[in-house]
Motif scaffolding. Structure first.
Motif, PDB file in Angstrom:
ATOM      1  N   VAL B  81       0.804  -1.223   0.000  1.00  0.00           N
ATOM      2  CA  VAL B  81       0.000   0.000   0.000  1.00  0.00           C
ATOM      3  C   VAL B  81       0.831   1.263   0.000  1.00  0.00           C
ATOM      4  O   VAL B  81       0.353   2.318  -0.374  1.00  0.00           O
ATOM      5  CB  VAL B  81      -0.939   0.082   1.227  1.00  0.00           C
ATOM      6  N   PHE B  98      -8.425  -0.591   4.492  1.00  0.00           N
ATOM      7  CA  PHE B  98      -8.333   0.847   4.678  1.00  0.00           C
ATOM      8  C   PHE B  98      -6.869   1.163   4.910  1.00  0.00           C
ATOM      9  O   PHE B  98      -6.209   0.469   5.687  1.00  0.00           O
ATOM     10  CB  PHE B  98      -9.100   1.300   5.929  1.00  0.00           C
ATOM     11  N   VAL B 100      -4.676   4.352   6.242  1.00  0.00           N
ATOM     12  CA  VAL B 100      -4.756   5.695   6.804  1.00  0.00           C
ATOM     13  C   VAL B 100      -3.460   6.446   6.516  1.00  0.00           C
ATOM     14  O   VAL B 100      -2.406   6.096   7.041  1.00  0.00           O
ATOM     15  CB  VAL B 100      -5.006   5.646   8.329  1.00  0.00           C
ATOM     16  N   ASP B 132      -7.588  -6.379  -5.531  1.00  0.00           N
ATOM     17  CA  ASP B 132      -7.348  -5.653  -4.287  1.00  0.00           C
ATOM     18  C   ASP B 132      -8.080  -4.324  -4.312  1.00  0.00           C
ATOM     19  O   ASP B 132      -7.952  -3.564  -5.276  1.00  0.00           O
ATOM     20  CB  ASP B 132      -5.855  -5.363  -4.111  1.00  0.00           C
ATOM     21  N   VAL B 133      -8.804  -4.061  -3.250  1.00  0.00           N
ATOM     22  CA  VAL B 133      -9.421  -2.746  -3.107  1.00  0.00           C
ATOM     23  C   VAL B 133      -8.753  -2.048  -1.921  1.00  0.00           C
ATOM     24  O   VAL B 133      -8.750  -2.582  -0.814  1.00  0.00           O
ATOM     25  CB  VAL B 133     -10.942  -2.857  -2.877  1.00  0.00           C
ATOM     26  N   ILE B 134      -8.165  -0.927  -2.189  1.00  0.00           N
ATOM     27  CA  ILE B 134      -7.520  -0.150  -1.121  1.00  0.00           C
ATOM     28  C   ILE B 134      -8.244   1.176  -0.982  1.00  0.00           C
ATOM     29  O   ILE B 134      -8.257   1.990  -1.903  1.00  0.00           O
ATOM     30  CB  ILE B 134      -6.039   0.095  -1.433  1.00  0.00           C
ATOM     31  N   VAL B 135      -8.851   1.345   0.177  1.00  0.00           N
ATOM     32  CA  VAL B 135      -9.558   2.592   0.445  1.00  0.00           C
ATOM     33  C   VAL B 135      -8.604   3.498   1.215  1.00  0.00           C
ATOM     34  O   VAL B 135      -8.291   3.229   2.378  1.00  0.00           O
ATOM     35  CB  VAL B 135     -10.846   2.336   1.251  1.00  0.00           C
ATOM     36  N   ARG B 136      -8.151   4.516   0.550  1.00  0.00           N
ATOM     37  CA  ARG B 136      -7.201   5.442   1.173  1.00  0.00           C
ATOM     38  C   ARG B 136      -7.979   6.548   1.862  1.00  0.00           C
ATOM     39  O   ARG B 136      -8.803   7.208   1.245  1.00  0.00           O
ATOM     40  CB  ARG B 136      -6.263   6.034   0.129  1.00  0.00           C
ATOM     41  N   VAL B 137      -7.680   6.714   3.148  1.00  0.00           N
ATOM     42  CA  VAL B 137      -8.372   7.745   3.914  1.00  0.00           C
ATOM     43  C   VAL B 137      -7.353   8.664   4.578  1.00  0.00           C
ATOM     44  O   VAL B 137      -6.204   8.285   4.779  1.00  0.00           O
ATOM     45  CB  VAL B 137      -9.306   7.126   4.986  1.00  0.00           C
TER      46      VAL B 137
END
Lengths: 139, 139
Positions: B81, B98, B100, B132-137
DNA sequence: AAGTTGTTTAGAACAGTTCTAAAAACTGCA
DNA sequence: TGCAGTTTTTAGAACTGTTCTAAACAACTT
């Protein structure tokens, strides 16, 4: 009489200036390699190799600096798909990636047809920034 | 009379053997740290720091070797990531992340509620491996 | 217990990236 | 156009994360 400024140098100068970056020889050379054809994926090393062919001297350190500046200015997007190497994508719009293992090849695909539904809400105290979809494929 | 083999050492020995890995002192120690509590995300450095607290000597090189072996054996999953750092996830099932920024914190979320629809077919000569799903917050 | 093989280790090596401080180049202004 | 002030570039050192090397050691087999 100035030098030969024909071609697209002026366009790139303007674009760089608009992004708050001085249009130096090396930045223009890099911008040209990056943006004059269609969308591209590069690494620092690959871009360095390419720009050397233009006979404009650009050090590797400058390639790194410039990639980071372009990224910060929104001209490029950084893509993290493999450990130990950063890719930069000239396509800054909404889209996702195919990553071909183990070659390390990267391909864009548009996100307009793709829906990601059912995501949980962001953790407390954070707000959504971006959703990356990486489709890993094998030969 | 053997040593004190009470506790969960035997379980881990068996698990390692089942994965085709000799249950050495250091592999058992690492497996314990990794798998004895709930799901975890570690880096080589963080795991090395943790295992040092167990007073079983494990070199950083062994941590790297072991993480790679565990990953190859399907005991761990590698998560990419952030540039320049590999995370390993003890959760090997279907799920996403997720991330962060800029903390570098990583959180799992289950993929059962998540649907990714409308993906284009894999490029010619390749077959799908994983999405792959990467939720960037951001904070 | 001895032999065989696989594992661990410290330290060197390596890849990718960033830093440093001095030289060069861009820009604005006279 | 020339000059001053500021930014950029550069070579090389430094740094980070990771892998390699080959010698010491531990696990399994007999």
């Amino acid at each position: 009489m100035g030098q030969d400024m024909s071609g697209t140098s002026l366009d790139f100068s303007a674009r760089l200036r608009a992004a708050g970056l001085r249009p130096t020889r090396q930045r223009v050379a890099l911008a040209r390699v990056l943006f004059e054809a269609g969308h591209r994926h590069v690494t620092a090393e690959s871009l360095h190799a390419e720009v050397k062919a233009t006979r404009i001297p650009v050090s590797l350190a400058t390639v790194y600096n410039t990639l980071n500046q372009f990224r910060d200015a929104g001209l490029l997007r950084e893509v993290v798909v493999a450990p130990g190497r950063s890719y930069f994508d000239t396509n800054t719009g909404h889209h996702h990636h195919f990553y071909v293992e183990p070659d390390g090849e990267l391909h864009d695909f548009p996100s307009d047809k793709v829906t990601v539904a059912g995501l949980p809400p962001p953790p407390k105290g954070t707000r959504l920034n971006r959703v990356d979809v990486i489709v890993r494929v094998k030969r």
